[in-house]
Design a protein around this motif. Structure first.
Motif, PDB file in Angstrom:
ATOM      1  N   GLN A  73       0.839  -1.198   0.000  1.00 53.67           N
ATOM      2  CA  GLN A  73       0.000   0.000   0.000  1.00 53.67           C
ATOM      3  C   GLN A  73       0.874   1.248   0.000  1.00 53.67           C
ATOM      4  N   GLY A  74       1.760   1.291  -0.989  1.00 50.43           N
ATOM      5  CA  GLY A  74       2.580   2.479  -1.180  1.00 50.43           C
ATOM      6  C   GLY A  74       1.942   3.374  -2.212  1.00 50.43           C
ATOM      7  N   TYR A  75       2.791   4.086  -2.937  1.00 52.25           N
ATOM      8  CA  TYR A  75       2.295   5.029  -3.932  1.00 52.25           C
ATOM      9  C   TYR A  75       1.412   4.336  -4.964  1.00 52.25           C
ATOM     10  N   VAL A  76       1.912   3.230  -5.499  1.00 48.80           N
ATOM     11  CA  VAL A  76       1.184   2.522  -6.557  1.00 48.80           C
ATOM     12  C   VAL A  76      -0.025   1.768  -5.998  1.00 48.80           C
ATOM     13  N   GLY A  77       0.192   1.000  -4.935  1.00 47.30           N
ATOM     14  CA  GLY A  77      -0.886   0.171  -4.378  1.00 47.30           C
ATOM     15  C   GLY A  77      -2.104   0.988  -3.976  1.00 47.30           C
ATOM     16  N   ILE A 134      -3.215  -4.852   1.416  1.00 41.18           N
ATOM     17  CA  ILE A 134      -2.349  -5.537   2.391  1.00 41.18           C
ATOM     18  C   ILE A 134      -1.042  -4.768   2.500  1.00 41.18           C
ATOM     19  N   GLU A 135      -0.658  -4.424   3.732  1.00 41.88           N
ATOM     20  CA  GLU A 135       0.561  -3.637   3.953  1.00 41.88           C
ATOM     21  C   GLU A 135       1.295  -4.204   5.164  1.00 41.88           C
ATOM     22  N   ILE A 136       2.605  -4.537   4.972  1.00 41.94           N
ATOM     23  CA  ILE A 136       3.334  -5.148   6.097  1.00 41.94           C
ATOM     24  C   ILE A 136       3.998  -4.132   7.024  1.00 41.94           C
ATOM     25  N   SER A 156      -2.595  -8.387   7.612  1.00 46.50           N
ATOM     26  CA  SER A 156      -2.597  -9.849   7.639  1.00 46.50           C
ATOM     27  C   SER A 156      -3.017 -10.447   6.296  1.00 46.50           C
ATOM     28  N   TYR A 157      -2.169 -11.332   5.800  1.00 43.96           N
ATOM     29  CA  TYR A 157      -2.472 -11.983   4.524  1.00 43.96           C
ATOM     30  C   TYR A 157      -3.696 -12.895   4.614  1.00 43.96           C
ATOM     31  N   SER A 158      -4.089 -13.275   5.843  1.00 44.54           N
ATOM     32  CA  SER A 158      -5.235 -14.190   5.929  1.00 44.54           C
ATOM     33  C   SER A 158      -6.497 -13.524   5.372  1.00 44.54           C
ATOM     34  N   PRO A 212       7.884  -2.868  -3.587  1.00 45.66           N
ATOM     35  CA  PRO A 212       9.099  -2.231  -4.129  1.00 45.66           C
ATOM     36  C   PRO A 212       9.979  -3.209  -4.907  1.00 45.66           C
ATOM     37  N   THR A 213      10.619  -2.686  -5.945  1.00 49.66           N
ATOM     38  CA  THR A 213      11.632  -3.450  -6.703  1.00 49.66           C
ATOM     39  C   THR A 213      12.871  -2.554  -6.815  1.00 49.66           C
ATOM     40  N   PRO A 214      13.622  -2.445  -5.724  1.00 47.45           N
ATOM     41  CA  PRO A 214      14.787  -1.551  -5.730  1.00 47.45           C
ATOM     42  C   PRO A 214      16.035  -2.238  -6.300  1.00 47.45           C
ATOM     43  N   SER A 231       4.466  -4.367 -10.205  1.00 48.89           N
ATOM     44  CA  SER A 231       5.801  -3.906  -9.818  1.00 48.89           C
ATOM     45  C   SER A 231       6.709  -3.939 -11.041  1.00 48.89           C
ATOM     46  N   THR A 232       7.574  -2.939 -11.140  1.00 43.10           N
ATOM     47  CA  THR A 232       8.492  -2.877 -12.278  1.00 43.10           C
ATOM     48  C   THR A 232       9.578  -3.938 -12.128  1.00 43.10           C
ATOM     49  N   SER A 233       9.803  -4.730 -13.167  1.00 40.98           N
ATOM     50  CA  SER A 233      10.915  -5.690 -13.092  1.00 40.98           C
ATOM     51  C   SER A 233      11.319  -6.130 -14.497  1.00 40.98           C
ATOM     52  N   PRO A 266       2.306  -3.454 -15.979  1.00 41.14           N
ATOM     53  CA  PRO A 266       3.222  -2.533 -15.298  1.00 41.14           C
ATOM     54  C   PRO A 266       2.590  -1.158 -15.050  1.00 41.14           C
ATOM     55  N   GLU A 267       2.816  -0.657 -13.847  1.00 40.64           N
ATOM     56  CA  GLU A 267       2.289   0.668 -13.478  1.00 40.64           C
ATOM     57  C   GLU A 267       3.115   1.750 -14.164  1.00 40.64           C
ATOM     58  N   ARG A 268       2.419   2.817 -14.633  1.00 41.94           N
ATOM     59  CA  ARG A 268       3.125   3.927 -15.296  1.00 41.94           C
ATOM     60  C   ARG A 268       2.864   5.257 -14.605  1.00 41.94           C
ATOM     61  N   GLY A 312      14.492   9.509  -7.545  1.00 47.99           N
ATOM     62  CA  GLY A 312      13.263   8.726  -7.413  1.00 47.99           C
ATOM     63  C   GLY A 312      13.550   7.252  -7.611  1.00 47.99           C
ATOM     64  N   HIS A 313      12.464   6.497  -7.663  1.00 45.25           N
ATOM     65  CA  HIS A 313      12.598   5.035  -7.688  1.00 45.25           C
ATOM     66  C   HIS A 313      12.518   4.499  -9.097  1.00 45.25           C
ATOM     67  N   CYS A 314      12.375   5.377 -10.117  1.00 45.25           N
ATOM     68  CA  CYS A 314      12.188   4.850 -11.476  1.00 45.25           C
ATOM     69  C   CYS A 314      13.406   5.075 -12.371  1.00 45.25           C
TER      70      CYS A 314
HETATM   71  N1  NAD Z   1       5.772   5.295  -7.430  1.00 43.43           N
HETATM   72  C1  NAD Z   1       5.764   5.394  -8.750  1.00 43.43           C
HETATM   73  O1  NAD Z   1       5.687   6.475  -9.303  1.00 43.43           O
HETATM   74  C2  NAD Z   1       5.854   4.150  -9.606  1.00 43.43           C
HETATM   75  C3  NAD Z   1       5.502   4.262 -10.947  1.00 43.43           C
HETATM   76  C4  NAD Z   1       5.534   3.145 -11.737  1.00 43.43           C
HETATM   77  C5  NAD Z   1       5.951   1.936 -11.207  1.00 43.43           C
HETATM   78  N2  NAD Z   1       6.325   1.852  -9.881  1.00 43.43           N
HETATM   79  C6  NAD Z   1       6.721   0.550  -9.381  1.00 43.43           C
HETATM   80  O2  NAD Z   1       5.678   0.035  -8.553  1.00 43.43           O
HETATM   81  C7  NAD Z   1       6.232  -0.736  -7.484  1.00 43.43           C
HETATM   82  C8  NAD Z   1       5.797  -0.160  -6.142  1.00 43.43           C
HETATM   83  O3  NAD Z   1       6.269   1.173  -6.060  1.00 43.43           O
HETATM   84  P1  NAD Z   1       5.765   2.213  -4.956  1.00 43.43           P
HETATM   85  O4  NAD Z   1       6.297   3.531  -5.377  1.00 43.43           O
HETATM   86  O5  NAD Z   1       4.312   2.053  -4.707  1.00 43.43           O
HETATM   87  O6  NAD Z   1       6.592   1.697  -3.694  1.00 43.43           O
HETATM   88  P2  NAD Z   1       6.351   2.125  -2.177  1.00 43.43           P
HETATM   89  O7  NAD Z   1       7.618   1.858  -1.460  1.00 43.43           O
HETATM   90  O8  NAD Z   1       5.711   3.483  -2.104  1.00 43.43           O
HETATM   91  O9  NAD Z   1       5.243   1.090  -1.688  1.00 43.43           O
HETATM   92  C9  NAD Z   1       5.400  -0.285  -1.597  1.00 43.43           C
HETATM   93  C10 NAD Z   1       4.718  -0.758  -0.323  1.00 43.43           C
HETATM   94  O10 NAD Z   1       4.774  -2.170  -0.284  1.00 43.43           O
HETATM   95  C11 NAD Z   1       4.926  -2.551   1.073  1.00 43.43           C
HETATM   96  N3  NAD Z   1       5.417  -3.917   1.089  1.00 43.43           N
HETATM   97  C12 NAD Z   1       6.685  -4.367   0.887  1.00 43.43           C
HETATM   98  N4  NAD Z   1       6.728  -5.707   0.955  1.00 43.43           N
HETATM   99  C13 NAD Z   1       5.457  -6.119   1.208  1.00 43.43           C
HETATM  100  C14 NAD Z   1       4.862  -7.383   1.392  1.00 43.43           C
HETATM  101  N5  NAD Z   1       5.578  -8.513   1.320  1.00 43.43           N
HETATM  102  N6  NAD Z   1       3.542  -7.427   1.647  1.00 43.43           N
HETATM  103  C15 NAD Z   1       2.801  -6.315   1.732  1.00 43.43           C
HETATM  104  N7  NAD Z   1       3.310  -5.069   1.576  1.00 43.43           N
HETATM  105  C16 NAD Z   1       4.622  -4.984   1.313  1.00 43.43           C
HETATM  106  C17 NAD Z   1       5.891  -1.525   1.606  1.00 43.43           C
HETATM  107  O11 NAD Z   1       5.865  -1.472   3.014  1.00 43.43           O
HETATM  108  C18 NAD Z   1       5.399  -0.251   0.942  1.00 43.43           C
HETATM  109  O12 NAD Z   1       4.449   0.443   1.734  1.00 43.43           O
HETATM  110  C19 NAD Z   1       7.739  -0.732  -7.708  1.00 43.43           C
HETATM  111  O13 NAD Z   1       8.088  -1.825  -8.505  1.00 43.43           O
HETATM  112  C20 NAD Z   1       7.951   0.551  -8.490  1.00 43.43           C
HETATM  113  O14 NAD Z   1       9.131   0.533  -9.261  1.00 43.43           O
HETATM  114  C21 NAD Z   1       6.269   2.933  -9.071  1.00 43.43           C
END
Ligand code: NAD
Length: 378
Positions: A8-12, A29-31, A48-50, A63-65, A98-100, A123-125, A230-232
């Motif tokens: 549940q980050g930026y993309v989720g 789901i957010e850990i 919780s994954y349940s 994340p895919t860092p 997730s980007t990979s 893939p998210e854009r 940034g992460h991209c």
């Molecule tokens: N943010 C962007 O602008 C953007 C754009 C396109 C693609 N992406 C890609 O999307 C993916 C996610 O990016 P983001 O920016 O949302 O990352 P983020 O770090 O903002 O969010 C990811 C979330 O996933 C959670 N997480 C990690 N492992 C987990 C698990 N096992 N179960 C549940 N939650 C878990 C983290 O705690 C975090 O809150 C990456 O591959 C990124 O490259 C991001």
């Protein structure tokens, strides 16, 4: 559909809000417990994954860092899949956003979760702070490992994306995502190199770029800056060069572009030093904007931070101002004040630079946009 979104980050959260707006029953789901507690979204979230039991669609957005060797780190994807394995029902549509690198869905995700499910890549854009293009109107690439997976994924994304583009394999979708960001990374490096060439030749960079841009075809303007953050852009191309290396191809453009972009903070610190007579020892410098782009608080891979380190290494006393970031490295944002040099690294909207204007501060603008009104330095 009952949709579970892993991460549940930026993309989720963006996908969750869009899917919930389209009438799906969404669960996030957010850990990370502190992130979970701070979430404010119009759907249910859980640590919780349940709670995933019974989901029709699972979207992976973790994340895919890069690791310390700047190679792909798929540990978040693998760990999410290992947690999902125990709770998935049958014939669930599993989509990776997730980007990979190409082959991640087929060779990493599907083998962990096993047969009996449908797998797709989409893939998210999303582009943070972009007011024109959002999750609803940015075309979405989709492809599954089977026809059934593709058609169910297309149906899901059509419910909240105007334009869903079906491609022939998940590898095409995965590779297209990496190539888009590599295209930006290489062109940004090229214009950053051009800024250095133009400066050495004493030709005005921006006027020259504007002149080149009068060509009505075959040219696209990129703007020089302190590098990429940034992460991209600093990360995704290395996923492609890693995949290239595994296939026996050296991705020389990508590697060179990474090194040109990464050298920009040092190049700028050197130019500031020259502008001040060859030494920064004892000079006071303030950086305006330390996040990686205008309008966001994210400091991941920010070149403004690399600039702070480069200036400090040369003996300058460096403070910074960024109300969106607030605190970084146990330091706080300091209001703009008279210093020897003010550097606009990331130009956030609405910043009042008058404290610099009123003092004998030399101002250097290396930001991309919006235009701060100061002459550009690169
Ligand atoms: N943010 C962007 O602008 C953007 C754009 C396109 C693609 N992406 C890609 O999307 C993916 C996610 O990016 P983001 O920016 O949302 O990352 P983020 O770090 O903002 O969010 C990811 C979330 O996933 C959670 N997480 C990690 N492992 C987990 C698990 N096992 N179960 C549940 N939650 C878990 C983290 O705690 C975090 O809150 C990456 O591959 C990124 O490259 C991001």
């Amino acid at each position: 559909m009952r949709v579970a979104i892993i991460g549940q980050g930026y993309v989720g959260t963006a996908v969750g809000i869009a899917a919930s707006g389209a009438g799906h029953d969404v669960l996030g789901i957010e850990i990370d417990s502190s992130r979970l507690a701070s979430l404010s979204v119009p759907y249910h979230v859980s640590g919780s994954y349940s709670s995933v039991v019974g989901a029709d669609v699972v979207v992976i957005a973790v994340p895919t860092p890069l690791n310390d060797a700047r190679e792909p780190d798929l540990s978040f994807v693998e760990s999410a899949c290992n947690s999902l394995k125990a709770v998935l029902g049958t014939s669930v549509l599993v989509v990776n956003e997730s980007t990979s690198f190409p082959g991640t869905l087929r060779n990493v995700i599907a083998p962990i979760l096993g047969s009996g499910h449908l797998y797709a890549s989409a893939p998210e854009r999303i582009d943070p702070a972009n007011e024109k293009w959002d999750i609803g109107n940015t075309p979405r690439l989709v492809s599954g490992l089977s026809k059934d997976a593709t058609s169910r994924a297309v149906e899901f994304y059509r419910s909240f994306c105007k334009d869903v583009v079906e491609v022939s394999s998940p590898e095409v979708a995965e590779a297209a995502k990496l190539f888009e960001n590599t295209f930006r990374q290489v062109n940004i490096a090229l214009v950053n190199e051009f800024a250095q060439i133009a400066s050495a030749l004493e030709i005005p960079t921006h006027e020259t770029l504007g002149a080149a841009a009068t060509k009505p075809y075959g040219f696209m303007t990129f703007v020089p800056s302190i590098g990429v953050g940034g992460h991209c852009i600093p990360v995704d191309p290395s996923y492609l060069s890693y995949a290239a290396g595994k296939a026996g191809i050296e991705a020389s453009f990508i590697n060179l572009a990474n090194s040109v972009n990464a050298s920009m903070p040092e190049y700028i610190a050197e130019r500031i030093s020259k502008a001040l007579g060859g030494s920064l020892v004892g000079k006071s410098i303030q950086i305006a904007g330390i996040s990686y782009k205008s309008g966001v608080a994210d400091t991941r891979e920010s070149p403004a931070i690399a600039l702070i380190h480069a200036l400090r290494d040369k003996g300058a006393s460096v403070s910074w101002f960024d109300e969106l970031v607030g605190t970084w490295n146990n330091e706080s944002s300091t209001p703009l004040s008279g210093v020897d040099v003010g550097v606009i690294a990331t130009a956030h909207a609405g910043v009042d630079y008058s404290a610099w204007k009123n003092e004998l501060t030399m101002v250097i603008d290396v930001s991309i946009a919006p235009n701060t009104g100061w002459p550009k330095f690169l």
